[in-house]
Motif scaffolding. Structure first.
Motif, PDB file in Angstrom:
ATOM      1  N   PHE A   1      33.973  36.390  35.481  1.00 28.54           N
ATOM      2  CA  PHE A   1      34.018  37.180  36.707  1.00 28.54           C
ATOM      3  C   PHE A   1      33.363  38.530  36.430  1.00 28.54           C
ATOM      4  N   LEU A   2      32.273  38.794  37.130  1.00 30.19           N
ATOM      5  CA  LEU A   2      31.569  40.073  37.075  1.00 30.19           C
ATOM      6  C   LEU A   2      31.320  40.509  38.504  1.00 30.19           C
ATOM      7  N   ALA A   3      31.611  41.763  38.822  1.00 31.87           N
ATOM      8  CA  ALA A   3      31.444  42.247  40.186  1.00 31.87           C
ATOM      9  C   ALA A   3      30.839  43.643  40.190  1.00 31.87           C
ATOM     10  N   LEU A   4      29.915  43.854  41.116  1.00 36.99           N
ATOM     11  CA  LEU A   4      29.257  45.144  41.278  1.00 36.99           C
ATOM     12  C   LEU A   4      29.283  45.520  42.752  1.00 36.99           C
ATOM     13  N   GLY A   5      29.543  46.768  43.030  1.00 40.18           N
ATOM     14  CA  GLY A   5      29.532  47.189  44.420  1.00 40.18           C
ATOM     15  C   GLY A   5      30.013  48.618  44.568  1.00 40.18           C
ATOM     16  N   PRO A   6      29.870  49.178  45.751  1.00 42.25           N
ATOM     17  CA  PRO A   6      30.194  50.591  45.954  1.00 42.25           C
ATOM     18  C   PRO A   6      31.670  50.930  45.817  1.00 42.25           C
ATOM     19  N   ASP A   7      32.543  49.925  45.854  1.00 44.06           N
ATOM     20  CA  ASP A   7      33.983  50.183  45.768  1.00 44.06           C
ATOM     21  C   ASP A   7      34.571  49.893  44.395  1.00 44.06           C
ATOM     22  N   PHE A   8      33.748  49.382  43.470  1.00 50.49           N
ATOM     23  CA  PHE A   8      34.258  48.949  42.184  1.00 50.49           C
ATOM     24  C   PHE A   8      33.906  49.929  41.065  1.00 50.49           C
ATOM     25  N   LYS A   9      34.710  49.897  40.016  1.00 49.66           N
ATOM     26  CA  LYS A   9      34.450  50.694  38.832  1.00 49.66           C
ATOM     27  C   LYS A   9      33.174  50.206  38.146  1.00 49.66           C
ATOM     28  N   GLU A  10      32.701  50.999  37.194  1.00 49.44           N
ATOM     29  CA  GLU A  10      31.455  50.669  36.509  1.00 49.44           C
ATOM     30  C   GLU A  10      31.642  50.706  34.997  1.00 49.44           C
ATOM     31  N   GLY A  11      31.087  49.700  34.337  1.00 49.33           N
ATOM     32  CA  GLY A  11      31.110  49.672  32.886  1.00 49.33           C
ATOM     33  C   GLY A  11      32.472  49.469  32.280  1.00 49.33           C
ATOM     34  N   VAL A  12      33.339  48.715  32.961  1.00 45.92           N
ATOM     35  CA  VAL A  12      34.704  48.511  32.479  1.00 45.92           C
ATOM     36  C   VAL A  12      35.004  47.019  32.392  1.00 45.92           C
ATOM     37  N   GLY A  13      35.659  46.601  31.307  1.00 51.11           N
ATOM     38  CA  GLY A  13      36.121  45.228  31.165  1.00 51.11           C
ATOM     39  C   GLY A  13      37.633  45.200  31.104  1.00 51.11           C
ATOM     40  N   PHE A  14      38.251  44.361  31.920  1.00 50.51           N
ATOM     41  CA  PHE A  14      39.712  44.302  32.017  1.00 50.51           C
ATOM     42  C   PHE A  14      40.273  43.032  31.400  1.00 50.51           C
ATOM     43  N   GLN A  15      41.469  43.159  30.818  1.00 52.67           N
ATOM     44  CA  GLN A  15      42.215  42.002  30.337  1.00 52.67           C
ATOM     45  C   GLN A  15      43.226  41.501  31.365  1.00 52.67           C
ATOM     46  N   THR A  16      43.394  42.212  32.450  1.00 55.30           N
ATOM     47  CA  THR A  16      44.388  41.822  33.448  1.00 55.30           C
ATOM     48  C   THR A  16      44.171  40.374  33.871  1.00 55.30           C
ATOM     49  N   PRO A  17      45.205  39.529  33.839  1.00 51.64           N
ATOM     50  CA  PRO A  17      45.016  38.134  34.243  1.00 51.64           C
ATOM     51  C   PRO A  17      44.886  37.988  35.758  1.00 51.64           C
ATOM     52  N   TYR A  18      43.771  37.456  36.178  1.00 54.09           N
ATOM     53  CA  TYR A  18      43.550  37.113  37.577  1.00 54.09           C
ATOM     54  C   TYR A  18      43.066  35.672  37.651  1.00 54.09           C
ATOM     55  N   GLU A  19      43.102  35.121  38.872  1.00 55.58           N
ATOM     56  CA  GLU A  19      42.730  33.723  39.072  1.00 55.58           C
ATOM     57  C   GLU A  19      41.648  33.581  40.127  1.00 55.58           C
ATOM     58  N   GLN A  20      41.083  32.406  40.145  1.00 60.19           N
ATOM     59  CA  GLN A  20      40.025  32.060  41.088  1.00 60.19           C
ATOM     60  C   GLN A  20      40.435  32.322  42.538  1.00 60.19           C
ATOM     61  N   ILE A  21      41.670  32.014  42.885  1.00 65.16           N
ATOM     62  CA  ILE A  21      42.120  32.180  44.270  1.00 65.16           C
ATOM     63  C   ILE A  21      42.199  33.644  44.683  1.00 65.16           C
ATOM     64  N   ASP A  22      42.146  34.572  43.713  1.00 67.77           N
ATOM     65  CA  ASP A  22      42.220  35.995  44.044  1.00 67.77           C
ATOM     66  C   ASP A  22      40.914  36.533  44.625  1.00 67.77           C
ATOM     67  N   ILE A  23      39.839  35.777  44.491  1.00 72.09           N
ATOM     68  CA  ILE A  23      38.553  36.222  45.045  1.00 72.09           C
ATOM     69  C   ILE A  23      38.639  36.346  46.558  1.00 72.09           C
ATOM     70  N   SER A  24      39.249  35.371  47.217  1.00 81.18           N
ATOM     71  CA  SER A  24      39.296  35.389  48.690  1.00 81.18           C
ATOM     72  C   SER A  24      40.033  36.609  49.219  1.00 81.18           C
ATOM     73  N   ALA A  25      41.162  36.941  48.617  1.00 85.56           N
ATOM     74  CA  ALA A  25      41.936  38.099  49.066  1.00 85.56           C
ATOM     75  C   ALA A  25      41.168  39.396  48.833  1.00 85.56           C
ATOM     76  N   THR A  26      40.431  39.454  47.733  1.00 85.75           N
ATOM     77  CA  THR A  26      39.664  40.661  47.417  1.00 85.75           C
ATOM     78  C   THR A  26      38.482  40.817  48.370  1.00 85.75           C
ATOM     79  N   VAL A  27      37.824  39.722  48.699  1.00 86.32           N
ATOM     80  CA  VAL A  27      36.731  39.770  49.678  1.00 86.32           C
ATOM     81  C   VAL A  27      37.256  40.211  51.045  1.00 86.32           C
ATOM     82  N   ALA A  28      38.401  39.682  51.433  1.00 88.69           N
ATOM     83  CA  ALA A  28      39.006  40.069  52.712  1.00 88.69           C
ATOM     84  C   ALA A  28      39.315  41.559  52.739  1.00 88.69           C
TER      85      ALA A  28
END
Length: 360
Positions: A313-340
């Motif tokens: 999972f890599l994401a770029l955009g005006p609302d996201f942080k830059e140059g950071v890698g997270f260990q926080t566990p997330y899942e595939q189904i979390d993409i839809s909620a984040t897009v919404a």
């Protein structure tokens, strides 16, 4: 007689100072870090990805989660468009799990403009139809992997179109695999056949056969230029297609060619006034592949081994942080909620959660 007035003046000055101090308010927002009173450990942005640019600490308690969501809500969202690129069937060990990043140099360069999750998983069925379904609907379903079965739940595309009232051409599914046309519809009674996005899948729609990834990228850019959609999912098939062919070298070439496709799409976004500075680009997988020593290794997928479940999972955009890698566990189904969240519409049937760590 002269001593009393001096005492009175001193007392008056002291009282005034105390009143001023008591009336002052602290308007700063305190940083949250460490371990919560309930014993939950803070999630630390660590250096295990080999990419760390900062050493941010984020708390995971309920109270801090609320504070973080409220803060992001106050500034969210500058994003007007979301493009999701799904690299079909690339195993994590050949992409971000390979610390040389030799197969994904373009995505590695993009990392410094975005945020990466190195603990991101498909916790459902690790096949193409089910994986794309989870991304699109926020639900894990065990679909037949042949394009014959629609998802049960409405997708981000249908939910976006219903919420905004925009025409169908403002949401698109553009895929190298024809069977992914199923993402445009669902079986739920109130949604079936309604609010459907435009689709451009395979050679000529469902059951027409796969097409080249380079052709899919051309089609995607044509759609972006002509229809100006706000929401698009692009499927690139080559790593999965060549993995199933049993050729390791072609499988690796498939990963490398999709990396070139990513750069092409990113450059297009940056050179288009309609999308530059207003678009979130999400790059992920539908599934991985078997670990070496499991079943037939890289050739196949479909079980619950770490090779099949662990995806990028890599994401770029005006609302996201830059140059950071997270260990926080997330899942595939979390993409839809984040897009919404990014596009300000509701995904009532999604079981995913907003990936708040990603936001500035």
């Amino acid at each position: 007689m002269s001593f009393t007035p001096r005492i009175s003046l001193t007392v008056i000055v002291f009282v005034i100072i105390c009143l001023i101090a008591a009336c002052q308010k602290d308007t700063s927002i305190p940083a949250v870090s460490g371990t919560s009173e309930s014993g939950n450990t803070a999630q630390v942005v660590s250096n295990t990805t080999g990419l760390q640019a900062t050493n941010t600490v984020t708390a995971t308690t309920n109270s801090s989660e609320t504070a973080r969501v409220n803060t992001s809500a106050a500034i969210c969202c500058k994003t007007e468009n979301v493009i999701i690129v799904v690299i079909d069937g690339a195993r994590y060990s050949e992409t971000w799990g390979d610390y040389t990043r030799q197969n994904i140099p373009n995505q590695f360069n993009l990392y410094f403009k975005g945020v990466m999750l190195n603990n991101f998983h498909n916790m459902g069925t690790t096949n193409t139809d089910s994986g794309h379904d989870a991304i699109s609907t926020g639900n894990y379903e065990d679909l037949e992997n042949n394009g014959h079965v629609l998802p049960q739940y409405p997708s981000i595309f249908q939910s976006f179109l219903k919420s905004t009232g925009k025409p169908a051409e403002k949401a698109w599914v553009v895929a190298s695999k024809d069977k992914l046309q199923i993402l445009g519809n669902c079986t739920q009674e109130d949604w079936k056949g309604k609010y459907m996005p435009r689709t451009d899948c395979g050679n000529n729609g469902l059951f027409s056969g796969y097409r080249l990834d380079d052709t899919t990228v051309v089609h995607a850019k044509n759609v972006l230029g002509r229809y100006r959609p706000n929401l698009m999912l692009i499927n690139l098939k080559d790593p999965d297609y060549f993995g199933h062919s049993s050729s390791w070298s072609n499988y690796i070439k498939g990963i490398q060619s999709t990396d070139e496709n990513i750069r092409d799409l990113y450059d297009y976004i940056q050179n288009d006034d309609n999308y530059r500075g207003k678009t979130t680009l999400i790059i992920t997988n539908d599934h991985g592949r078997h670990l070496s020593g499991v079943a037939d290794g890289f050739i196949s997928h479909g079980d619950g081994c770490e090779g099949c479940r662990h995806i990028q999972f890599l994401a770029l955009g005006p609302d996201f942080k830059e140059g950071v890698g997270f260990q926080t566990p997330y899942e595939q189904i979390d993409i839809s909620a984040t897009v919404a969240k990014l596009l300000n519409f509701k995904m009532e049937s999604s079981k995913g959660k907003v990936m708040t760590d990603l936001f500035k």
